[in-house]
Structure formats: C-alpha cells, structure tokens
Design a protein around this motif. Structure first.
Motif, PDB file in Angstrom:
ATOM      1  N   ALA A  10      38.552  45.176  31.279  1.00  0.00           N
ATOM      2  CA  ALA A  10      39.699  45.140  30.489  1.00  0.00           C
ATOM      3  C   ALA A  10      40.064  43.799  30.076  1.00  0.00           C
ATOM      4  N   GLU A  44      43.437  44.154  26.469  1.00  0.00           N
ATOM      5  CA  GLU A  44      44.518  43.838  26.850  1.00  0.00           C
ATOM      6  C   GLU A  44      45.253  43.037  25.771  1.00  0.00           C
ATOM      7  N   ARG A 191      36.409  43.347  38.869  1.00  0.00           N
ATOM      8  CA  ARG A 191      36.730  42.201  38.060  1.00  0.00           C
ATOM      9  C   ARG A 191      36.442  41.023  38.810  1.00  0.00           C
ATOM     10  N   LEU A 195      41.004  36.768  39.726  1.00  0.00           N
ATOM     11  CA  LEU A 195      42.193  37.513  39.909  1.00  0.00           C
ATOM     12  C   LEU A 195      42.487  38.378  41.287  1.00  0.00           C
TER      13      LEU A 195
HETATM   14  N1  GLU Z   1      42.907  41.257  31.209  1.00  0.00           N
HETATM   15  C1  GLU Z   1      42.441  40.607  32.398  1.00  0.00           C
HETATM   16  C2  GLU Z   1      41.729  39.291  31.874  1.00  0.00           C
HETATM   17  O1  GLU Z   1      40.787  39.488  30.877  1.00  0.00           O
HETATM   18  C3  GLU Z   1      41.695  41.442  33.227  1.00  0.00           C
HETATM   19  C4  GLU Z   1      42.314  42.316  33.866  1.00  0.00           C
HETATM   20  C5  GLU Z   1      41.962  43.058  35.114  1.00  0.00           C
HETATM   21  O2  GLU Z   1      40.605  43.253  35.017  1.00  0.00           O
HETATM   22  O3  GLU Z   1      42.693  43.216  35.982  1.00  0.00           O
HETATM   23  O4  GLU Z   1      41.482  38.386  32.695  1.00  0.00           O
END
Ligand code: GLU
Length: 291
Positions: A10, A44, A191, A195
């Motif tokens: 994402a 996103e 991810r 995060l």
């Molecule tokens: N869009 C988010 C980013 O590029 C990552 C989202 C996710 O993996 O939770 O950092």
C-alpha cells in the motif's frame, strides 16, 4: 473454515518506487504466495499536496516491470472518499471522534502531540476550521508481531489522538488504512517497521469499528550509507526498471534470503519463481539493513 490469506502492498505515491519500497512490496508478495493467498496493491493517494499522478504511474509501471502483479484490480484511496466520510460520521455519532480546532502553534508547544483540554471544547465560531480526531483510550497494548514477537506500546488518550480528517479536508492515513484493510478483507499486513508505532492506534480504530484486526509483520527498514531510512526525503534514487531482475535479487538478499549468484542477472519472473519456492520468514533480519 479457515480464512484465506489476503495481503497487500500500500504505497503512498510521494515519489517513484525506490529500493526500500521494493523490499516491502516483495516481502508482502512472497508472504501472500507462501500462504497461497491473494496479494493486492493499493495506492494510498490521500494527499494531493505531497503526491502526484506521475508518481502513481511510475510506481505501477515499476511493479509491473518487476513482475509483481496484483491478483485484483489496483485500488486508489483517492476514489474512496465517500467510504471514509461515512465512517467518520459513524465515529462522530458514537462519540468516538471529535472536531479539533488546535492550531499548529498549540501542537508545536506540545511536541506535536495533541494537547489536553480540546476534546470537549465547543467550537466557538461556526467558521472555525477544524480537523477531526479519533478518540483514543488509555491503553497498554500488548500484541504479537509475526516477526518481531511480543510488543508493548502505551497509548495515551488525547495525547495520541490521531487526526482522521485534516483541516484542509483530506482524509488521513490512520483512518483510511484501517477502513480499506477492513473493506478489502486483509488478513495479514506486511510493512516496514517505521510503521510499528502506528499499530496500537490502528488497533483501537479496528475496535471502534467492531472489526477483527489483521496479523501484522513488520520488516526492518532499509537505510542508506548515512543511516537514514530510504525515502523521498532522504533522496532515495528511483529503481532502474531495466535492471528489475537484479533489483529483486538484491531485495531478496536484503531480506536475508540467499538467492544463488547465477540468478543475479536473471529475468524478474525467474527470480520471483526461485523466491516463491525458497522464501523463509525465519531468515528475515530483525534489524535495520544498510545498502
Ligand atoms: N501508505 C503507507 C506508506 O507508504 C503504508 C501503509 C501501510 O502499509 O500500512 O508508508
């Protein structure tokens, strides 16, 4: 009945795909393949001030060049505003979100955390611009990351309340990521570990929406020679799509897998074929990797 594995990559289209994002894309792809699951790509694109259509196009072209093909049509968050608006209405109606007029100055004076005393502040002037925040609960979150093991993070009510719609009217990552992971029935999130700290607040949002949380696996981030995370801000170079097979080979090595040397110049599909049959989560590094 067991739930079929559904994973996703994402990216936020702030720039073209770089080596760090390829590593994340590849790890999420291989985990989905290992479980005979479905792998999705979701763009996103929530922030038109930082993101561009050309970055989106380049990311999608780059994934294609690396033979990382999604199993379902790509989703774009820019086309999902109605869904986010309706979830925000629900949260406001349940008293789980509130309007926050705090200025940047007030936030800066509080180390960018949300100062106390705003949750129940009535908006004096109907023209005041406001953000909408999710109302967190004080909670010590203990949860298992599928790679990093047991995690403990403390969420402080009000101080940690995330913005879910910005003053400019844009929907925010913390809400959109959860709404779409629920809507797309994502069972496993792979991810970057940058995060990791967002996970407990997202867990609270799942709970507020009466949804089951996915499993999370956070992979170590890739650092440049100066020890900074590869990103647009640190000027990470765009991937050279003409070297896709080699990029994948390097990404596998960064993920602790040991691709044979004679695959280093192979075609992307051949490297992915080797990777799908040899992928071992136990080989993943637990710490940041330098390139
Ligand atoms: N869009 C988010 C980013 O590029 C990552 C989202 C996710 O993996 O939770 O950092």
């Amino acid at each position: 009945m067991t739930t079929r594995y559904r994973g996703r990559f994402a990216p936020s289209p702030t720039g073209p795909l770089h080596f760090g994002s390829l590593v994340t894309a590849l790890a999420s792809y291989l985990e989905a393949r290992r479980h005979q699951g479905t792998w999705l790509v979701r763009i996103e694109d929530l922030d038109p001030l930082r993101e561009s259509q050309s970055a989106t196009d380049r990311i999608l072209a780059s994934l294609h060049a690396h033979a990382l093909h999604a199993d379902e049509p790509v989703r774009f968050q820019s086309q999902r505003h109605q869904a986010y608006a309706s979830v925000i209405e629900q949260l406001l109606a349940k008293g789980l979100a509130y309007r926050c007029p705090c200025s940047r100055k007030e936030l800066e004076a509080n180390q960018m955390r949300h100062p106390p005393g705003c949750r129940d502040r009535a908006l004096a002037d109907p023209d005041t611009t406001y953000a909408i925040r999710f109302r967190c609960e004080d909670h010590i979150h203990r949860w298992q990351d599928q790679l990093l093991g047991s995690q403990t993070q403390v969420v402080r009510a009000e101080l940690d309340d995330p913005v879910i719609r910005r003053k400019e009217g844009f929907y925010a990552y913390q809400l959109a990521v959860v709404v779409d992971d629920i809507d797309q029935r994502i069972t496993h999130v792979v991810r970057g570990s940058d995060l990791l700290d967002t996970t407990p607040v997202q867990q609270q949002i799942y709970q507020a929406l009466d949804a089951q949380t996915p499993a999370w696996l956070h992979i170590p981030v890739i650092l440049n020679a100066q020890g900074q995370k590869l990103s647009k801000q640190t000027h990470a170079p765009a991937l050279d799509d003409t070297q896709a097979g080699h990029n994948l080979w390097r990404a596998l090595a960064a993920l602790g897998q040991q691709p044979p040397a004679d695959l280093a110049q192979a075609a992307p599909a051949d490297v992915l074929h080797w990777a799908t049959t040899h992928w071992q989560v136990s080989q993943l590094p637990r710490h940041e990797q330098m390139v």
